[in-house]
Motif scaffolding. Structure first.
Motif, PDB file in Angstrom:
ATOM      1  N   PHE A   1       2.475   4.345  -2.693  1.00  0.00           N
ATOM      2  CA  PHE A   1       1.471   5.326  -2.262  1.00  0.00           C
ATOM      3  C   PHE A   1       0.068   4.742  -2.351  1.00  0.00           C
ATOM      4  CE2 PHE A   1      -1.607   8.594  -3.546  1.00  0.00           C
ATOM      5  CZ  PHE A   1      -1.596   9.400  -2.408  1.00  0.00           C
ATOM      6  N   LEU A   2      -0.246   4.087  -3.471  1.00  0.00           N
ATOM      7  CA  LEU A   2      -1.573   3.515  -3.654  1.00  0.00           C
ATOM      8  C   LEU A   2      -1.848   2.415  -2.626  1.00  0.00           C
ATOM      9  CD1 LEU A   2      -1.771   3.304  -7.550  1.00  0.00           C
ATOM     10  CD2 LEU A   2      -2.954   4.919  -6.063  1.00  0.00           C
ATOM     11  N   LEU A   3      -0.890   1.488  -2.493  1.00  0.00           N
ATOM     12  CA  LEU A   3      -1.077   0.400  -1.545  1.00  0.00           C
ATOM     13  C   LEU A   3      -1.133   0.917  -0.110  1.00  0.00           C
ATOM     14  CD1 LEU A   3       1.267  -2.371  -3.004  1.00  0.00           C
ATOM     15  CD2 LEU A   3      -1.200  -2.151  -3.262  1.00  0.00           C
ATOM     16  N   GLY A   4      -0.235   1.845   0.208  1.00  0.00           N
ATOM     17  CA  GLY A   4      -0.205   2.391   1.559  1.00  0.00           C
ATOM     18  C   GLY A   4      -1.494   3.101   1.919  1.00  0.00           C
ATOM     19  N   ARG A   5      -2.021   3.867   0.978  1.00  0.00           N
ATOM     20  CA  ARG A   5      -3.256   4.599   1.243  1.00  0.00           C
ATOM     21  C   ARG A   5      -4.429   3.644   1.491  1.00  0.00           C
ATOM     22  NH1 ARG A   5      -5.253   9.695   0.566  1.00  0.00           N
ATOM     23  NH2 ARG A   5      -7.460   9.891   0.015  1.00  0.00           N
ATOM     24  N   ILE A   6      -4.533   2.615   0.627  1.00  0.00           N
ATOM     25  CA  ILE A   6      -5.631   1.644   0.776  1.00  0.00           C
ATOM     26  C   ILE A   6      -5.512   0.890   2.095  1.00  0.00           C
ATOM     27  CG2 ILE A   6      -6.625  -0.471  -0.169  1.00  0.00           C
ATOM     28  CD1 ILE A   6      -5.846   0.545  -2.941  1.00  0.00           C
ATOM     29  N   LEU A   7      -4.286   0.453   2.425  1.00  0.00           N
ATOM     30  CA  LEU A   7      -4.096  -0.330   3.647  1.00  0.00           C
ATOM     31  C   LEU A   7      -4.270   0.520   4.903  1.00  0.00           C
ATOM     32  CD1 LEU A   7      -1.061  -2.558   2.569  1.00  0.00           C
ATOM     33  CD2 LEU A   7      -3.466  -3.219   2.745  1.00  0.00           C
ATOM     34  N   LEU A   8      -3.765   1.738   4.880  1.00  0.00           N
ATOM     35  CA  LEU A   8      -3.900   2.597   6.061  1.00  0.00           C
ATOM     36  C   LEU A   8      -5.356   2.941   6.341  1.00  0.00           C
ATOM     37  CD1 LEU A   8      -0.871   5.044   5.630  1.00  0.00           C
ATOM     38  CD2 LEU A   8      -1.152   3.253   7.350  1.00  0.00           C
ATOM     39  N   GLN A   9      -6.138   3.119   5.286  1.00  0.00           N
ATOM     40  CA  GLN A   9      -7.549   3.439   5.480  1.00  0.00           C
ATOM     41  C   GLN A   9      -8.385   2.205   5.811  1.00  0.00           C
ATOM     42  OE1 GLN A   9      -8.835   5.459   1.911  1.00  0.00           O
ATOM     43  NE2 GLN A   9      -8.069   7.448   2.605  1.00  0.00           N
ATOM     44  N   GLY A  10      -7.970   1.036   5.283  1.00  0.00           N
ATOM     45  CA  GLY A  10      -8.818  -0.140   5.417  1.00  0.00           C
ATOM     46  C   GLY A  10      -8.491  -1.072   6.557  1.00  0.00           C
ATOM     47  N   VAL A  11      -7.207  -1.219   6.889  1.00  0.00           N
ATOM     48  CA  VAL A  11      -6.817  -2.189   7.918  1.00  0.00           C
ATOM     49  C   VAL A  11      -7.479  -1.924   9.273  1.00  0.00           C
ATOM     50  CG1 VAL A  11      -4.850  -3.012   9.289  1.00  0.00           C
ATOM     51  CG2 VAL A  11      -4.652  -2.843   6.801  1.00  0.00           C
ATOM     52  N   PRO A  12      -7.633  -0.655   9.720  1.00  0.00           N
ATOM     53  CA  PRO A  12      -8.307  -0.440  11.013  1.00  0.00           C
ATOM     54  C   PRO A  12      -9.737  -0.965  11.061  1.00  0.00           C
ATOM     55  CG  PRO A  12      -7.108   1.531  10.361  1.00  0.00           C
ATOM     56  CD  PRO A  12      -7.068   0.599   9.193  1.00  0.00           C
ATOM     57  N   HIS A  13     -10.374  -1.159   9.921  1.00  0.00           N
ATOM     58  CA  HIS A  13     -11.754  -1.655   9.903  1.00  0.00           C
ATOM     59  C   HIS A  13     -11.826  -3.180   9.838  1.00  0.00           C
ATOM     60  CE1 HIS A  13     -13.214   2.433   9.336  1.00  0.00           C
ATOM     61  NE2 HIS A  13     -12.369   2.581   8.332  1.00  0.00           N
ATOM     62  N   ILE A  14     -10.676  -3.840   9.690  1.00  0.00           N
ATOM     63  CA  ILE A  14     -10.668  -5.299   9.585  1.00  0.00           C
ATOM     64  C   ILE A  14     -10.623  -5.907  10.983  1.00  0.00           C
ATOM     65  CG2 ILE A  14      -9.417  -7.314   8.707  1.00  0.00           C
ATOM     66  CD1 ILE A  14      -8.288  -5.592   6.506  1.00  0.00           C
ATOM     67  N   SER A  15     -11.520  -6.829  11.231  1.00  0.00           N
ATOM     68  CA  SER A  15     -11.553  -7.555  12.497  1.00  0.00           C
ATOM     69  C   SER A  15     -12.076  -8.958  12.221  1.00  0.00           C
ATOM     70  CB  SER A  15     -12.452  -6.836  13.505  1.00  0.00           C
ATOM     71  OG  SER A  15     -13.798  -6.821  13.052  1.00  0.00           O
ATOM     72  N   TRP A  16     -11.990  -9.802  13.219  1.00  0.00           N
ATOM     73  CA  TRP A  16     -12.513 -11.168  13.051  1.00  0.00           C
ATOM     74  C   TRP A  16     -14.026 -11.135  12.791  1.00  0.00           C
ATOM     75  CZ3 TRP A  16     -10.958 -15.654  11.685  1.00  0.00           C
ATOM     76  CH2 TRP A  16     -11.724 -16.796  11.938  1.00  0.00           C
ATOM     77  N   ARG A  17     -14.714 -10.242  13.454  1.00  0.00           N
ATOM     78  CA  ARG A  17     -16.154 -10.113  13.231  1.00  0.00           C
ATOM     79  C   ARG A  17     -16.437  -9.642  11.803  1.00  0.00           C
ATOM     80  NH1 ARG A  17     -20.203  -6.479  13.307  1.00  0.00           N
ATOM     81  NH2 ARG A  17     -22.231  -7.181  14.135  1.00  0.00           N
ATOM     82  N   PHE A  18     -15.651  -8.727  11.314  1.00  0.00           N
ATOM     83  CA  PHE A  18     -15.829  -8.207   9.955  1.00  0.00           C
ATOM     84  C   PHE A  18     -15.650  -9.319   8.921  1.00  0.00           C
ATOM     85  CE2 PHE A  18     -14.028  -6.101   6.133  1.00  0.00           C
ATOM     86  CZ  PHE A  18     -15.099  -5.269   5.819  1.00  0.00           C
ATOM     87  N   LEU A  19     -14.714 -10.243   9.184  1.00  0.00           N
ATOM     88  CA  LEU A  19     -14.431 -11.319   8.236  1.00  0.00           C
ATOM     89  C   LEU A  19     -15.406 -12.480   8.342  1.00  0.00           C
ATOM     90  CD1 LEU A  19     -10.528 -11.497   8.586  1.00  0.00           C
ATOM     91  CD2 LEU A  19     -11.833 -10.405   6.754  1.00  0.00           C
ATOM     92  N   THR A  20     -16.139 -12.581   9.444  1.00  0.00           N
ATOM     93  CA  THR A  20     -16.949 -13.777   9.668  1.00  0.00           C
ATOM     94  C   THR A  20     -18.448 -13.508   9.787  1.00  0.00           C
ATOM     95  OG1 THR A  20     -16.547 -13.594  12.061  1.00  0.00           O
ATOM     96  CG2 THR A  20     -15.072 -15.022  10.794  1.00  0.00           C
TER      97      THR A  20
END
Length: 296
Positions: free
Chosen positions: A27-46
């Motif tokens: 539940f904890l991992l799923g909640r964090i990943l579901l909320q955060g993964v959509p905001h991750i992009s190549w631009r976000f990382l670089t």
């Protein structure tokens, strides 16, 4: 109640508790990943982070986290390996050895914020290192050293005494037996502990707030001179890591898209820590096969 019924009841209770732990973790991992993964992009990382405008990334914080981890492992691994080998293979069974082990246990139980304050008073202030990567790495070495030492010691102790007796029977010295027989056999446990410890260090925040600092200095990724202030490899510059970045943007509240950046940064942090955990067993088994010529 007969023994068979008691055994079934105990087994069912253990299964329920185990399942509950797995559900909570998922539940904890799923909640964090579901909320955060959509905001991750190549631009976000670089791209660099922004304080007063939206659209910033985590390039500096991501690099700082990995660089700080490398510095910490370079400092802590040789010491922990030497201490673990001594305690497991050479330390006499007397009161001094027990005091050393007790000191290691006490140090491993200290809260990270206490280690951070100790690092701030000693390294940042007394030794005049300032808020810097090297101050953070030394503080994390104190934080990680007891766990690594205990892991090395337990991994070496788990090797059967028959291995030691076989090496000595072949005329090998004590040190050669340890180096050529015992350590290769203990490699899976040692590597697993190191990788899991690396994940723990990677996600640490409290100790770094007081030592590495809360500001992300400007980095010039075209300048790799470690003695230049703008170089990524300069260990005397202040460095904000991913975990500290999450704490900072949520505590200050000056970033317009703080919630999105925090969610994306948390997801990146969790993904990296999960990769550390998943790679621990693979690396341990691979090195074990290579060093011992084992078939499986």
């Amino acid at each position: 109640m007969n023994p068979k019924t008691m055994n079934k009841l105990a087994l069912t209770t253990i299964k329920v508790i185990t399942g509950l732990v797995v559900v909570i973790l998922a539940f904890l991992l799923g909640r964090i990943l579901l909320q955060g993964v959509p905001h991750i992009s190549w631009r976000f990382l670089t791209t660099a982070s922004q304080e007063f405008v939206a659209g910033g990334g985590i390039a500096y914080q991501l690099f700082n986290s990995f660089y700080l981890l490398v510095l910490t492992l370079l400092l802590s691994l040789p010491i922990s390996l030497g201490a673990g080998i001594f305690l497991a293979e050479y330390a006499p069974k007397n009161w001094l050895t027990e005091v050393i082990r007790m000191a290691i246990e006490i140090l491993s139980s200290l809260p990270s914020v206490v280690v951070g304050l100790f690092g701030f008073l000693l390294f940042v202030v007394q030794f005049k290192l300032g808020f810097s990567l090297i101050a953070g790495a030394i503080a994390l070495t104190f934080f990680n050293l007891p766990l690594l030492t205990r892991n090395v010691e337990e991994s070496l102790k788990s090797v059967s005494n028959l291995q030691r007796e076989a090496g000595l029977a072949l005329g090998l010295s004590k040190w050669t037996t340890v180096l050529k027989v015992i350590i290769p056999e203990a490699v899976p446990g040692i590597v697993t502990g190191v990788v899991l410890g690396a994940g723990r260090v990677f996600g640490e925040a409290a100790a770094l707030i007081y030592t590495a600092g809360q500001s992300a200095s400007v980095i010039d990724f075209t300048n790799w001179n470690p003695f230049d202030a703008a170089s990524p490899l300069n260990w005397s510059r202040p460095a904000e890591t991913l975990a500290v970045h999450i704490w900072k943007i949520n505590s200050e509240g000056i970033m317009p898209d703080a919630a999105a950046v925090s969610a994306g940064t948390s997801a990146v942090l969790i993904i990296v820590v999960l990769l550390f955990n998943l790679s621990a067993r693979y690396l341990g088994n691979r090195l074990h096969r290579k060093l011992t010529s084992a078939d499986k």
